[in-house]
Enzyme design. Structure first.
Site, mmCIF file in Angstrom:
data_model
loop_
_atom_site.group_PDB
_atom_site.id
_atom_site.type_symbol
_atom_site.label_atom_id
_atom_site.label_comp_id
_atom_site.label_asym_id
_atom_site.label_seq_id
_atom_site.Cartn_x
_atom_site.Cartn_y
_atom_site.Cartn_z
ATOM 1 N N HIS A 1 82.193 8.413 95.940
ATOM 2 C CA HIS A 1 81.121 7.721 96.915
ATOM 3 C C HIS A 1 80.730 8.855 97.972
ATOM 4 O O HIS A 1 79.579 9.133 98.195
ATOM 5 C CB HIS A 1 81.355 6.390 97.419
ATOM 6 C CG HIS A 1 81.749 5.367 96.419
ATOM 7 N ND1 HIS A 1 82.507 4.563 96.556
ATOM 8 C CD2 HIS A 1 80.861 4.980 95.474
ATOM 9 C CE1 HIS A 1 82.710 3.922 95.539
ATOM 10 N NE2 HIS A 1 81.428 3.839 94.932
ATOM 11 N N ARG B 1 67.936 4.960 88.825
ATOM 12 C CA ARG B 1 69.270 4.485 88.428
ATOM 13 C C ARG B 1 69.485 2.972 88.961
ATOM 14 O O ARG B 1 70.057 2.671 90.273
ATOM 15 C CB ARG B 1 70.816 5.302 88.885
ATOM 16 C CG ARG B 1 70.703 6.720 88.161
ATOM 17 C CD ARG B 1 72.088 7.332 88.910
ATOM 18 N NE ARG B 1 72.525 8.420 87.995
ATOM 19 C CZ ARG B 1 72.329 9.512 88.216
ATOM 20 N NH1 ARG B 1 71.594 10.006 89.018
ATOM 21 N NH2 ARG B 1 72.785 10.321 87.374
ATOM 22 N N ARG C 1 65.817 2.747 84.106
ATOM 23 C CA ARG C 1 67.002 2.803 83.319
ATOM 24 C C ARG C 1 67.633 1.237 83.379
ATOM 25 O O ARG C 1 67.914 0.908 84.640
ATOM 26 C CB ARG C 1 68.039 3.696 83.587
ATOM 27 C CG ARG C 1 69.163 3.798 82.891
ATOM 28 C CD ARG C 1 70.096 5.140 82.936
ATOM 29 N NE ARG C 1 70.915 4.816 84.013
ATOM 30 C CZ ARG C 1 72.022 5.738 84.359
ATOM 31 N NH1 ARG C 1 72.104 6.914 83.797
ATOM 32 N NH2 ARG C 1 72.545 5.492 85.527
ATOM 33 N N ASN D 1 75.400 14.562 81.655
ATOM 34 C CA ASN D 1 76.698 14.246 82.493
ATOM 35 C C ASN D 1 77.566 13.580 81.507
ATOM 36 O O ASN D 1 78.754 14.141 81.445
ATOM 37 C CB ASN D 1 76.370 13.459 83.540
ATOM 38 C CG ASN D 1 75.476 13.949 84.511
ATOM 39 O OD1 ASN D 1 75.033 15.200 84.717
ATOM 40 N ND2 ASN D 1 74.816 12.899 85.490
ATOM 41 N N ARG E 1 84.667 12.462 83.678
ATOM 42 C CA ARG E 1 83.919 13.367 84.458
ATOM 43 C C ARG E 1 84.251 12.890 86.007
ATOM 44 O O ARG E 1 83.937 13.669 86.919
ATOM 45 C CB ARG E 1 82.382 13.129 84.172
ATOM 46 C CG ARG E 1 82.124 11.406 84.366
ATOM 47 C CD ARG E 1 80.652 11.259 83.871
ATOM 48 N NE ARG E 1 79.696 11.015 85.135
ATOM 49 C CZ ARG E 1 78.319 10.618 84.901
ATOM 50 N NH1 ARG E 1 77.941 10.276 84.037
ATOM 51 N NH2 ARG E 1 77.730 10.663 86.005
ATOM 52 N N CYS F 1 67.793 14.243 82.055
ATOM 53 C CA CYS F 1 67.864 13.738 83.441
ATOM 54 C C CYS F 1 69.379 14.197 83.882
ATOM 55 O O CYS F 1 69.733 13.542 85.116
ATOM 56 C CB CYS F 1 67.621 12.424 83.559
ATOM 57 S SG CYS F 1 68.570 11.278 82.496
HETATM 58 C C1 PEP Z 1 73.897 11.338 82.346
HETATM 59 O O1 PEP Z 1 74.850 10.825 82.197
HETATM 60 O O2 PEP Z 1 73.711 12.483 82.507
HETATM 61 C C2 PEP Z 1 73.097 10.635 83.414
HETATM 62 C C3 PEP Z 1 72.105 11.112 83.803
HETATM 63 O O3 PEP Z 1 73.372 9.535 83.766
HETATM 64 P P1 PEP Z 1 74.529 9.060 84.716
HETATM 65 O O4 PEP Z 1 74.982 10.161 85.357
HETATM 66 O O5 PEP Z 1 74.085 7.938 85.802
HETATM 67 O O6 PEP Z 1 75.539 8.487 83.990
HETATM 68 MG MG MG Z 2 74.999 8.662 81.830
#
Ligand code: PEP
Ligand code: MG
Length: 580
Positions: free
Chosen positions: A194, A301, A336, A460, A471, A508
């Site tokens: 956070h 988001r 989204r 991501n 991650r 994105c």
């Molecule tokens: C991603 O997974 O690349 C993405 C943009 O969504 P988030 O980071 O919100 O999972």
């Molecule tokens: Mg994602």
């Protein structure tokens, strides 16, 4: 001079004198009580808990107006923790039964709770141990009533200083920014904690997760934070310092000069036009969309409306939020649908009682929405209603199978039927797109492309799932590699699937906002990039300096490269423009 390594947040450089917060290592006294001291000791602890509560409430009341909205919710989580039996009652029992002093009793019980959190597989819940540490630290501070010199200095203006702490709560981060700290470094924390999310949105340079090496930093040491290289330099010599000052000033001058690009086209030297869009999480992100030159929002988001909320936002609350975003956006908005689950829990995870072993592989995003129509349908209704007011599209996260997509499309039809039946005004032909962020969907992207109006690559998660690295686990962060051949092949495949189906493909994930990869992505055929607003001018500049045709041969070599060193060299060539 020392170089310490952690996880850099952002690419900025900050230089300043260290202010080491007392809580990097709070030493506490330990002694046994006589029988006639026990009641007083219990009162002392109760008083300290109360003092901590009042401190938090004061913090909440005095939050700066521009504090991100979830800051208040983080403070609420800490207030709730003060009522947790492990903190509120167990130390009292320890004082009474084991005759240990208040600090010792508190620390013992807190350590039990911390060990419990450390043993949890779910990395989100595991990270909650930091909240326990922060709350306990607040009580200890009150028990000791001996603020350190650094604690005193925190009350003053922090311009020219870098804060060094075990961890910073998001609320502390906002307050310290308000006092003009240049940056901060912490012992704990990964790139999407956070605090890291807030540091990014507040544009504060930081390096997190230094672990034991943070102990080398002393008060007043001169520090350089180099976010791009994940490094903190302690007491650099004059030559190095001059170099970093120069780099920092150059970066600042460049940021200013890039503002002149706001109205320029994102067009390559060989005439290809690229669409640059923004990622939006917090309402204040909307204020900077126009200045950054964003053409629309490529990723909104929506789960940030739900995270840390005490209860699910109603359909009408969601409707208002979506209308607000549509109204402020200079162009289309990819709304989204909820990507809750894993590290993003409703109400900060307090109600999540399951102990999922692999939360990132669990009931997350569209899986959760399909399981819980009461969560999903009000959101869809709100989006279709709000879509009358602007250019909305709907984007489905974490699709992995076609049957999931079919089910989603069925629910969408049901929602539209219900809205018609109820006589509620809505826009019916909202384009529906899907995020391609699971390797299965990337490999079968052609099948998804036939049923959708657009695709968006979420690097991501695509990288997380392709390379099997959590991650949010900073222990395996070093394996997170957008240039892994498997990742590049999947990206190319998704872009080609979109082209064959004749639908747009955007990206994105964080990779889209990293100028090291812009030319590579252009070469792979990407023509829509969505990113944090602060990265947008730099990416536009990179696009305007690029010649896609001239880069073709290097792109092919990159795709064929196997050795990491060869790959790095080719990427450097591509970015220097010395290729071919
Ligand atoms: C991603 O997974 O690349 C993405 C943009 O969504 P988030 O980071 O919100 O999972
Ligand atoms: Mg994602």
């Amino acid at each position: 001079m020392l170089s310490l390594f952690g996880t850099g947040i952002g690419r900025h450089i900050a230089i300043g004198r260290a202010v080491v917060l007392g809580n990097t290592e709070r030493t506490i006294s330990r002694h046994l009580l006589k029988n006639d001291q026990i009641d007083d000791e219990i009162s002392r602890l109760r008083f300290a808990v109360n003092d901590a509560r009042e401190g938090l409430m004061r913090l909440a009341d005095n939050l700066p107006l521009n504090a991100p909205p979830e800051t208040r919710a983080f403070i609420d989580v800490h207030l709730l923790m003060l009522d947790d039996p492990v903190i509120a009652t167990a130390p009292i029992n320890t004082i009474r039964e084991q005759k240990k002093n208040a600090e010792w009793a508190l620390k013992l019980n807190a350590e039990r709770l911390i060990t419990f959190f450390e043993g949890i597989e779910d990395s989100y819940l595991r990270s909650k141990k930091n909240d326990v540490i922060q709350v306990v630290d607040r009580i200890l501070l009150s028990l000791q009533q001996t603020p350190t010199e650094a604690d005193n200095r925190l009350a003053n203006d922090l311009a020219g200083h870098i804060v060094v702490a075990a961890d910073l709560t998001p609320a502390d981060t906002v307050m310290l920014r308000h006092r003009h700290m240049n940056g901060f470094v912490t012992r704990f924390g990964g790139p999407i904690s956070h605090t890291a999310i807030l540091a990014k949105s507040l544009r504060v340079p930081a390096v997190l997760g230094l672990h034991g090496t943070i102990d080398y930093i002393r008060n007043d040491d001169l520090l350089v934070i180099d976010g791009a290289n994940n490094t903190v330099l302690v007491a650099p010599d004059e030559t190095l310092l001059a170099e970093f000052r120069h780099r920092r000033d150059q970066a600042q001058a460049r940021t200013l000069s890039l503002q002149s690009l706001q109205k320029e086209k994102a067009q390559t030297q060989d005439g290809r036009t690229v669409r640059l869009l923004a990622n939006v999480e917090l309402p204040e992100d909307l204020d900077v969309l126009h200045d950054a030159g964003a053409e629309g929002i490529g990723l909104y988001r929506t789960e940030f409306l739900f995270m840390n909320a005490h209860q699910q936002p109603s359909e009408s609350e969601q409707y208002s939020a979506y209308c607000q975003v549509l109204e402020h956006s200079p162009g289309p908005v990819a709304i989204r649908t909820l990507d809750l689950g894993a590290d993003k829990q409703v109400d900060g995870g307090r109600s999540n009682s399951q102990n999922t072993v692999n939360p990132a592989l669990g009931l997350r995003a569209i899986r959760l929405c399909l399981r819980e129509p009461d969560l999903f349908k009000p959101q869809l209704r709100a989006i279709f209603r709000a879509a009358i007011t602007g250019q909305a599209t709907i984007m489905i996260p974490m699709l992995s199978s076609l049957s999931e997509l079919d089910q989603t499309l069925m629910i969408i039809d049901e929602v539209k039927d219900e809205l018609s039946r109820d006589g509620v005004p809505f826009k019916s032909d909202v384009p529906i797109g899907g995020m391609i962020e699971v390797p299965a969907a990337a490999i079968a992207a052609d099948l998804f492309a036939r049923k959708l109006d657009f695709l968006s690559i979420g690097t991501n998660d695509l990288i997380q799932y392709t390379l099997a690295i959590d991650r949010i686990d900073d222990e395996v962060n070093y394996l997170y590699n957008p240039l892994h051949p498997a990742v590049l092949r999947l990206i190319r495949q998704i872009i080609q699937a979109g082209a064959t189906a004749g639908i747009p493909v955007s990206m994105c994930g964080e990779m889209a906002g990293d100028s090291d990869y812009t030319r590579l992505l252009l070469g792979l055929g990407l023509r829509e990039f969505s990113m944090e607003c602060s990265s947008l001018p730099e990416i536009k500049q990179r696009i305007r300096e690029s010649d896609i045709n001239a880069q073709r041969a290097t792109i092919e070599k990159i795709l064929a490269a196997s050795a990491p060193s060869q790959l790095d060299q080719l990427i450097a060539q591509l970015n220097d423009g010395t290729s071919d």
